[in-house]
Structures are given as structure tokens and as C-alpha cells.
Enzyme design. Sequence first.
Site, short mmCIF file in Angstrom:
data_model
loop_
_atom_site.label_atom_id
_atom_site.label_comp_id
_atom_site.label_asym_id
_atom_site.label_seq_id
_atom_site.Cartn_x
_atom_site.Cartn_y
_atom_site.Cartn_z
N ASP A 178 26.85 1.12 -46.90
CA ASP A 178 25.27 1.15 -47.64
C ASP A 178 25.18 1.19 -48.75
O ASP A 178 25.88 2.27 -49.75
CB ASP A 178 24.53 1.86 -47.03
CG ASP A 178 23.04 1.40 -47.14
OD1 ASP A 178 22.18 2.09 -47.90
OD2 ASP A 178 22.60 0.58 -47.23
N HIS A 196 -11.07 0.03 -19.42
CA HIS A 196 -12.58 -0.23 -20.80
C HIS A 196 -12.77 0.66 -20.73
O HIS A 196 -12.61 2.25 -20.39
CB HIS A 196 -13.81 -0.31 -18.95
CG HIS A 196 -14.67 -0.78 -20.32
ND1 HIS A 196 -15.22 -1.38 -21.10
CD2 HIS A 196 -16.10 0.47 -19.39
CE1 HIS A 196 -16.27 -1.72 -21.06
NE2 HIS A 196 -17.33 -0.64 -20.71
#
Lengths: 546, 138
Positions: free
Chosen positions: A86, A519
Amino acid sequence: MLQSLRSLRSCCSTSSVLLNFNPSSSSTKTTATNTQLNYTTTNTTMAPITPKGPNEYDFIVVGGGSGGLAASKEAARLGKKVALFDYVKPSPKGTTWGIGGTCVNVGCIPKKLMHQGALLGQALEDARHFGWEFPEEKSHNWGFMVQVISDYIKSLNWGYRVALRDSGVAYLNEFAEFIDKNTIKTFDKKGTEKTYVADTILIAVGGRPKYPNIPGAREFGVTSDDIFTLPYHPGKTLCIGASYIALETAGFLAGTGIETTVMVRSILLRGFDNQLAEMVGEHMQEHGVRFLRGWVPTSVKLIEEGKDGIAPRLLVTAKQSDGDQTWEEEFNTVVFAIGRDPCTPDLKLENAGVQLSPTTGKVITDDADKTNVGNIYCVGDTAENRPELTPVAILAGRLLARRLYAGRKTLTDYDLVPTTVFTPMEYGCIGLSEEKAIAKYGKDNIEVYHSHFQALEHALPKRDQNRCYAKLLCVKSEKERVVGLHYFGPNAGEVTQGFTMGFKFGATKEDFDELIGVHPTTARNMTELEITKSSGANPMKKGCCG
Amino acid sequence: MSCNAVQNLKEEWVEGYENFQVKIKELVEENSQRRIFVYFWGNARDDGKSWCPDCRVFDELLAKIVPAVKSPGILLRVDVGIKEDWRTPMNPFRTDELKITSIPTIVEWGTGKRLFDSDAANQSKVELFFNNTSLVNL
């Protein structure tokens, strides 16, 4: 003693015990012993493989982002000798970062944190409507937010380094390029060259932001690479582009009190559902973001240099996309978010014979993520025709390692990928846009159920009334199987993730209707959509529970 | 603890939370260019070793690794107290922003790097911790 410590490091595999399990094979095996200097593979159903030399690997991964980390760790877990390379080339502004790739350093993570920072500002406003009392003025400290986010990301970078040690992957902070299909040459920050050889190589180098070809763009503009660590308050900011990157950036900047403008050439969020894209834009406008639709920048000039932590003064000139009018205005910061280029040019892939797309420059792969060269693979943003998303790259990397080294056959399913745009009002979707659904199945075969609704939390502050929206795209000839789900409202990421399971099992509209809702939530609206576009009825909600 | 005259990391000791707050401010002001490591451990008993067995293991690793660290800097040992004091949830080291939840914990000040629990018993990771000078790929 010092000598042996050094050689331990350079051998790269110092984890204590690795378990190699291969569920699909008949032999169930076993432990791997780790000697001080050599790394042996662990598949004992085959004849012992000659241990590899110091620069020889079973699997080399180029790119330490989402895809590369996942693939390398998985391959090491399966007993292979793995090296991960990297290296971040600094942006034109000089910004650079640690391991983890775009997502961790200059993408998803800082974006979501800054988005959250902006949402909390909104929450402070809402709080008064719930009885909280505090002095009038609130202000936001940009420098503080940058610092704390940057510190957090550094702890993530560190966490990855430690995890790589655990996994036995050799991590090398060197920039890799191809010499041939099995060999790479690398450079470290001092310019030292090394060579490495591997049986199999994975390209996972991602992409970087594009700059437009106009004077001053690179010298005076910034991109998503730079915005999260901008060492000065951005001041009056222009975001150029219509991508989710442009809109999310403009969203959190505006949400922290920054005067923000978005310049767009034509449509918003190309590739996403047009209707929802426009809703996102409208909502941002209502919340203080200025949009310049139908313009392209022609130059960025310096009026005055920034110094001592103060932003520069820039002059942006622009012209109409379809017309002759020109325009100019002063800004402190110009962010280009016009698209991303794959990091393929510097890899010297021609040396390995890897075929790239002539239009995008990305690596062409098949369903198994293999390139035209038998031992070279590609996952993540660098691969052609893949959703440029972290979870896609992670899964692709992991499944690839399993196909290569654990005898598995599962391919990554690149369709039905859920995603969410984290604009001030969030937009989550799974499957097809309405345009794509109609193109694929025909207008007469698609039924669109939709509704506007209000989040209960917005009732007291009286904001965004009936602004939220949901729609399901259903294929009539397949018992109204749902092929597209679109949700515009708070917590869109969480809502979208949940419904992805339904897509996996080919849910129909009836399946959604038979769900009992939770709900009070906004997600519940997905289970109660009755009004169709074809009926022409008004999709605005009236009551709350009825 | 022996202090090798050639050692690049200078060792300092401090006891308790208030003293730590004062000391760390001092060290940060005086050492802007140097690395500061802060090691939270448990009060030495009379035999000079920590009451915490994990700290004793870590101390052995430190004895091997610290003399070889190349970059100049400070290693500040912070005694969090005797066992009874450490084991209370109100111990200021736990409640402070730093959130030290277990000892031994070692951090490199200002970098986000931290090692604790089983990681601190792992020689390879402790070496990585001291020798990794930058988290930024350049």
C-alpha cells in the site's frame, strides 16, 4: 537478539497458530506450525510445497484498501504466504494518509462523521422544540472537528497495522508496478527498489478524484482527498459536480454553517433514480445550499494567498453547459467532485498484458474477478463495471480468496447492491431506478407504489413536513416482485440495510404488505404503500397512523 | 528498572492522576519534536515489580525493546495506583477522556496508537508500536 528480531519482522509471518479449514474438501485439517524464519503452507492433503524464498509469495495484493485488506487477510487465514503493498501518492495539495484505503481515510468514515456533525447541529435546533433551553448562539469549530476525526482515523490506521500483524500478512509501504505477470517492482519513500514474485496477484488500487482540464484546477482547487483535513476553515465554498460525493460534501459543509454552493453541469446523481435525485437536491436547497444548474467551470484564479490558517481567496469563472453566458464569483475553497479515475496508469499493467477498458481505464474482469491474464485478478473500484462501494469490494476480496484457496465457488453478486447517499436528508436504495426498471421490463409492466410521509421526530420542530418519500418498483408479470426500493428520509442507511434481506429472497409487494411494521418508525412506511403512480392519486400523507 | 546511558528513550516516572496531568503538559511543551510514550501500569510492590502480572510481562518486553528504539523521546511511566484503587470504576484514569480501561496500556501521545491486553503481551506488536514512526504512507 536484535538481529533475530529484525529477521522476524522481515519474514512477515509471526502469528502463532493458524487454522486451515476447508469445509468443502473431505479432509479436515489442521494446525500450521510457525517457525521463526520460514512460512510453511498447511494443506496436508498435497505433497509438501517448497517453502518460498524471502521475496516470493503465494499471493501478492497491490492496494491496502477495502478490497485488498479483505482479500489478503482471508488468504493468510487460509494458510497462504501473502504480501500486501500500500502506498499513497500525495494529492496535488500534498495530502496523504495511512493504510485502509479511500474509505477509511478520505471517504466513507470521515464523510459519515462530518455528516453526523452536521446532523447534530440540526438536532440542536430541534432540541428547543422539546424543551431544551440554552443560549441563542451556537457556533461550529471546524478545526476541532477536523482534529478529532483525524485522530480517530489514525487510530483506525493503527488498528489495521495491528490486525495485519495478527493475520500474518506481510505489509509493505511500497509503491508497486508490474514487470511481468508474476513479478512486481516496488519503490519506497526513499526510492529504494525491490522485486517480488508471486503465483497470483490481486489488483485493488482503487481510484483518485479527477480534476477538470481547466487552468488553476490543480493549483487552487481541492478534492475529497483534501477536504477532510483542510488546515483552515473552508470559508465560502463551491462544490463542483453532481455526484454523491459533491452533494454529501456540500451537505455537511452547509450543515456546519458554511456558505455552500453546488455547480452542476446537468443532472444530479447520474445513475441514481432521477426523481429521488431531484428530491435530494430540492431538500438541500431548502436548507440553504445554493445550486447553480447548467454551468461548468472554466478557470480557477488566485486573488489572494491563504496563510496562517486562513483560506485563500479564489476567483472561479464558468460558462453555461448549453449556452453562451459566462459568470464569475469569488470563493475561499473550490472542491472538485466530478468523478474518479482508476489508479491503473502507474501500475505498468502493459508489462503483464492486463487488458483495460479503453473508455474508463479500469481493469476488465469476468464474473470471477479474473482479468484476461490467468493469474491476475482485480476487485474494488479499479475493476470495470462494479459498484464503487466498500462493502462490494470487501465481499469480492473475501470471496475471491476463498475461491482461490479454499475451493469455494461462490461468486460476488454485483446486482441488488444496497447503498445510501448521506446528504442532509438521506436517500437509500436497493435495486433498480425507475428509469432502469422501465427500460428493463417495459412501462406497462412496472407498478410504482409510493408515498410521502413525515418523520414523527420532525413533527414538533415542524420541519420537513411530508418531505420524506418512499417508493417500490414492482414487476406486474412476476406477482409484483419488487425490483427497486427507494427511501428518502432519516436513517436511510439503517432502513435500507434491513430491507435488503427481502430482496435476497425475491420479495413481492404482497410480502412487504404482510409485514407488520414497527411503530413509530419511518421504515414502517415500506409496509403500507397503497397509492400507485398510475392511479394519479396524491401521495401526500395526512394522519400519522391511519 | 535500569536506565541504559545510551538509550534514546529517556524514562520518567509519575504517580497518580493529578501528577500525571501536570507532567504530561510539561513534557508536551518541552518535547514538541520528540516522541512521547505513556505507559500506564500498577504500583510497584516492595520487590520493585508491578502488582499486575500482565504489567510484569510487558515490563520484560520493554526491557528488550526500549534500549533499541532509535528515535529520541520520553517513556513516561504512570502509576495508576494500588490494586484496590485501580479496580474502582471511579478511578480518574478510567473516567478521563483517555479512557484507560486496563493495564498495562501504552500510548504514543498525539498519535492514536495504543496497545493493551493481549496485544501488549505480543512482542511483534510491541516492536511495531515503537518502531512505526508514521501512520501516514509517504
